[in-house]
Design an enzyme around this catalytic site. Sequence first.
Site, PDB file in Angstrom:
ATOM      1  N   GLU A 144       0.829  -1.211   0.000  1.00  0.00           N
ATOM      2  CA  GLU A 144       0.000   0.000   0.000  1.00  0.00           C
ATOM      3  C   GLU A 144       0.860   1.256   0.000  1.00  0.00           C
ATOM      4  OE1 GLU A 144      -2.616  -0.364   3.316  1.00  0.00           O
ATOM      5  OE2 GLU A 144      -3.937  -1.809   2.327  1.00  0.00           O
ATOM      6  N   HIS A 178      -9.928   0.256   0.910  1.00  0.00           N
ATOM      7  CA  HIS A 178     -10.567  -0.272   2.113  1.00  0.00           C
ATOM      8  C   HIS A 178     -12.088  -0.319   1.986  1.00  0.00           C
ATOM      9  CE1 HIS A 178      -6.607   1.225   3.301  1.00  0.00           C
ATOM     10  NE2 HIS A 178      -6.627   0.336   4.267  1.00  0.00           N
TER      11      HIS A 178
END
Length: 256
Positions: A144, A178
């Site tokens: 990420e 997310h």
Amino acid sequence: MPSISTPVAVAACVAMALFYVLILYAPTVILRLPSASSFSDFMIRRFICAAISTIASLIFTAFLLPVKSWEASLVLGVFGIRTDHLWQGMLYPLLLTSLIYAGSLVSNMLLLLESWRENGGGGSSLDYIKSFVQTAPAWAPLTEELVFRACMIPLLLCAGFRIYSAIFLCPILFSLAHLNHFREMYIRHNRSYIKALLVVGLQLGYTVVFGSYASFLFIRTGHLTAPLLAHIFCNYMGLPLLYARGKDTEVNGVLV
């Protein structure tokens, strides 16, 4: 004059964010992979998918950026992978991040001390360290941070975005990674639509705040290790502690 046009930089960042999300959460569609037969296979497949997305984003970004030399140290330095002032880039951001969790750290230390006394100085400390290693895998924050910080921030800065604009734009794209939590809360955990929306909304809000902080660390230090260590630490600690519950009393307002 910016070396990369604004539309190209924004489109590239959006494309990398979407590719990261799609390949991670829909591998059977993107990579034609079979469904995972076990949790271990599922985690291995997620790691492979995240690695593919990250490598593709790094190569894509390297060709878009106006890199004058393809020397390894120079290219890696663009992505914040450097060795100069490394310990400052690791220690200072980690200490700064720990201030946010002052209440949680004190509470955990007290619980650890109490457990250590009850066990007569046994292996509770070692068990605590083992739990940290097992519950804080580094590969997810690493991929990420490489995609949403090391790739996107140089693109936005080269496109002429101001530093604070880049700091607040990247977390919006970072929150896309997310959004799957809503599906998990609503379908797998059988939560109501409103409750799942509230929980995921809180998570996304926290993600945007942390993403802004991680982007600031990356720009301020020039090191990928700064947001990476903060990310691993925050993943393990979770949300900051807002109150402490003792055996007999509850003390509210332990702000962090």
